[in-house]
Motif scaffolding. Structure first.
Motif, PDB file in Angstrom:
ATOM      1  N   PHE A 234     -14.685  27.773   8.532  1.00 41.53           N
ATOM      2  CA  PHE A 234     -15.017  29.081   7.956  1.00 41.53           C
ATOM      3  C   PHE A 234     -16.495  29.133   7.546  1.00 41.53           C
ATOM      4  O   PHE A 234     -17.200  30.113   7.812  1.00 41.53           O
ATOM      5  N   ALA A 235     -16.991  28.060   6.923  1.00 40.45           N
ATOM      6  CA  ALA A 235     -18.391  28.023   6.490  1.00 40.45           C
ATOM      7  C   ALA A 235     -19.333  28.129   7.691  1.00 40.45           C
ATOM      8  O   ALA A 235     -20.350  28.831   7.647  1.00 40.45           O
ATOM      9  N   ARG A 236     -18.981  27.464   8.795  1.00 44.62           N
ATOM     10  CA  ARG A 236     -19.839  27.538   9.987  1.00 44.62           C
ATOM     11  C   ARG A 236     -19.793  28.941  10.589  1.00 44.62           C
ATOM     12  O   ARG A 236     -20.793  29.464  11.076  1.00 44.62           O
ATOM     13  N   ILE A 237     -18.626  29.569  10.549  1.00 42.82           N
ATOM     14  CA  ILE A 237     -18.493  30.941  11.070  1.00 42.82           C
ATOM     15  C   ILE A 237     -19.379  31.884  10.256  1.00 42.82           C
ATOM     16  O   ILE A 237     -20.125  32.690  10.815  1.00 42.82           O
ATOM     17  N   VAL A 238     -19.317  31.770   8.932  1.00 42.27           N
ATOM     18  CA  VAL A 238     -20.137  32.635   8.075  1.00 42.27           C
ATOM     19  C   VAL A 238     -21.615  32.434   8.399  1.00 42.27           C
ATOM     20  O   VAL A 238     -22.382  33.394   8.524  1.00 42.27           O
ATOM     21  N   ARG A 239     -22.008  31.184   8.564  1.00 44.41           N
ATOM     22  CA  ARG A 239     -23.423  30.865   8.799  1.00 44.41           C
ATOM     23  C   ARG A 239     -23.933  31.514  10.091  1.00 44.41           C
ATOM     24  O   ARG A 239     -25.030  32.056  10.142  1.00 44.41           O
ATOM     25  N   ASP A 240     -23.107  31.468  11.154  1.00 46.04           N
ATOM     26  CA  ASP A 240     -23.588  31.920  12.462  1.00 46.04           C
ATOM     27  C   ASP A 240     -23.141  33.330  12.848  1.00 46.04           C
ATOM     28  O   ASP A 240     -23.501  33.825  13.912  1.00 46.04           O
ATOM     29  N   SER A 241     -22.355  33.989  12.015  1.00 43.21           N
ATOM     30  CA  SER A 241     -21.826  35.307  12.381  1.00 43.21           C
ATOM     31  C   SER A 241     -22.926  36.372  12.383  1.00 43.21           C
ATOM     32  O   SER A 241     -23.742  36.437  11.466  1.00 43.21           O
TER      33      SER A 241
END
Lengths: 351, 351
Positions: B62-69
């Motif tokens: 989830f943290a990686r998704i937020v970072r790259d979204s």
């Protein structure tokens, strides 16, 4: 409550349910093609069909269509009052005209007299796209000038002693249609035919129609509807039925509610719902029944509990609910079949 | 006017335009699949994406998704307050919880404190399908008890000094959703997230969403919307865009209006309109432009005259209109090409 009129056996206004109309797009001169389309519309759930009578050479065919149609037929006539007379003489169950394009109003007098003698209702339809020049060019806001034009026509009919009237105010703009109809509903109590004219095709046209017609129906305005789409008329009826069902105005048998799926969904819910809908559609019942198919434990048990029958998944386990109680734990592979069997049991036990 | 909040850079409430949300249905643990879906949603016109954070083992992803979204991300959390804390620590731009399923309310205190420190808004979402038992079983009409449940949660947040709140009241029933949101709009002035939950799939789900969300938007209620469908999330965004365009709340470039065809139509209008829409879709302009394509002389000239550009047929002859004036008579075979050329000319001359 609105005044009541009858188009054939279909009552409009009063306490009658909101009826569905559509319009043939075959050549009216082609009797077989037109009757074929009308039969398809009737099977789909259409209540009343409108057929254009565009020219004198179509009158004979129109009369045969009226005679053999399984649905009441409304003649759609523009520009030419003599065609309106011919439609009435051909047995049309209703007449739709736009008095604004008939020319000299006195031409309507024999039409009104003939309709009165035959107890046939006339729809006075004003469309934003064909509003008379003096109403189009004035400073008045468009919805008000549409109603002004309509009421001028209505008064002319009333002056002839004719009140078997249905009205319509259509625009290709949703807000304009909604406002014009609210004004009209507050101004007179003739039954109202609703539609968004020239809504277009595809998703855009369907959404426009659903919003505009739906918002008015939710306010209690509208006695008969037509969803106008640049598409097969059968699609108009499907959208109209979905619309009435969404608002709770028509019982369309089994209603399937289902969640939008998300990362929590551990089964292929989209396919499962498609399969459930396909199986239940075949059952052809008119009994109202709600079936919930839910993918996870957030709203799943709640919706399944409130529905007549429910299937809620929590991870890979399925739970079958009947009237709020878990009646079985089921595997994904057998879930749809078990649900269908349960639906059949409910329908059998209560029929 | 509603209070204003921000989800990332997207303002909701105040004078901000109504924004479109959707939700991923990939496994949140699969970062590539989820980001791929978010990029597709962004291209389609989605403003904000919601991603479920179902369990602790999905927090890293989830943290990686937020970072790259490319879109602001709202974490969807249920049952577990510690996951809400983890979502905030992962950089979520918004949080959606249903306080009714978090259990003891005191568990929310650290969540509220963390959101306040980070200036992150929280949506308090009440769904009819997961209403707490004491609100579900009471005599109060359902819309009122949904609002009662909501306001009890809202007051708890306010007691903690937290007002960066967005509210939502969803039901799978259109009337219930409409009434609950009207009540809520009159009760508080937090921005409102609109949707019909569990609307289902296909035409039925789209029509339910269009009617329910649309009726409220027409009343000025609703600051951000999600069309919930048992379908590809891209479809949710397409329906949402069509809905906002229908109500005039979003300019979606070129709008094609067209008549429903009838016996008067002497050209294959359904195909012509399909071709016009396909050609104009490629132009990718955001300038508002209305193009009318009409099959006969009843409303054809009127609609064509009111549109920026129009093509109206009378029997087999086509007339091209620009800002109300006939600029050419065209043959059916060349009509679409001439219309497209004229659209390009208008776009060029005014860009």
């Amino acid at each position: 409550m609105r005044r009541e009129i009858f188009v054939g056996s279909v009552g409009i206004g009063g306490k009658h349910p909101v009826s569905i109309q559509s319009m043939t797009n075959t050549d009216t001169r082609d009797v077989d093609a037109t009757l074929g389309q009308i039969r398809g519309l009737a099977t789909m759930g259409c209540d009343i069909v409108r057929v254009a009578l565009p020219a004198a050479d179509a009158v004979g065919a129109f009369a045969r269509i009226v005679r053999d149609s399984p649905l009441p037929v409304i003649a759609d006539v523009h520009f030419d009052a003599s065609l309106a007379l011919a439609a009435l003489e051909s047995g049309a169950h209703g007449l739709r005209i736009n008095p604004g394009n008939i020319g000299d109003r006195r031409r309507l007098v024999p039409v009104i007299r003939s309709a009165a003698e035959r107890n046939i209702p006339i729809r006075i339809g004003v469309n934003a796209g064909s509003l008379e020049k003096r109403f189009r060019d004035c400073e008045t806001p468009r919805p008000r000038s549409m109603v002004d034009s309509l009421m001028e026509h209505v008064r002319f009919f009333e002056d002839q002693g004719f009140t078997r009237i249905k009205i319509s105010l259509k625009s290709s703009r949703v807000r304009e249609t909604v406002e014009a109809n609210r004004l009209a509903a507050a101004t007179c109590n003739y039954p109202i035919h609703l539609g968004i004219t020239e809504a277009g095709s595809g998703l855009e046209g369907e959404v426009k129609s659903a919003v505009g017609i739906g918002a008015l129906l939710l306010e209690g305005i509208g006695d008969t509807i037509r969803v106008s789409l640049t598409a097969d008329p059968l699609r108009e009826v499907r959208v109209a039925k979905a619309l009435l069902a969404a608002i709770g105005l028509r019982n369309t048998g089994i209603e399937v509610i289902s969640c939008p799926t998300c990362a929590r969904t551990s089964v292929d819910l989209i396919s499962l719902v498609d399969e459930v809908k396909a199986r239940l559609e075949r059952l052809q019942t008119n009994r109202p029944l709600t079936v919930a198919v839910m993918g996870c434990e957030v709203n799943g048990p709640g919706e399944a509990r409130e529905a007549d029958l429910g299937l809620a998944f929590s991870r890979a386990r399925g739970f079958l609910f009947r009237r709020g109680k878990i009646i079985a734990q089921v595997d994904v592979t057998e879930a749809v079949e078990r649900l269908e069997a349960e639906v059949l049991r409910v329908l059998d036990s209560e029929s």
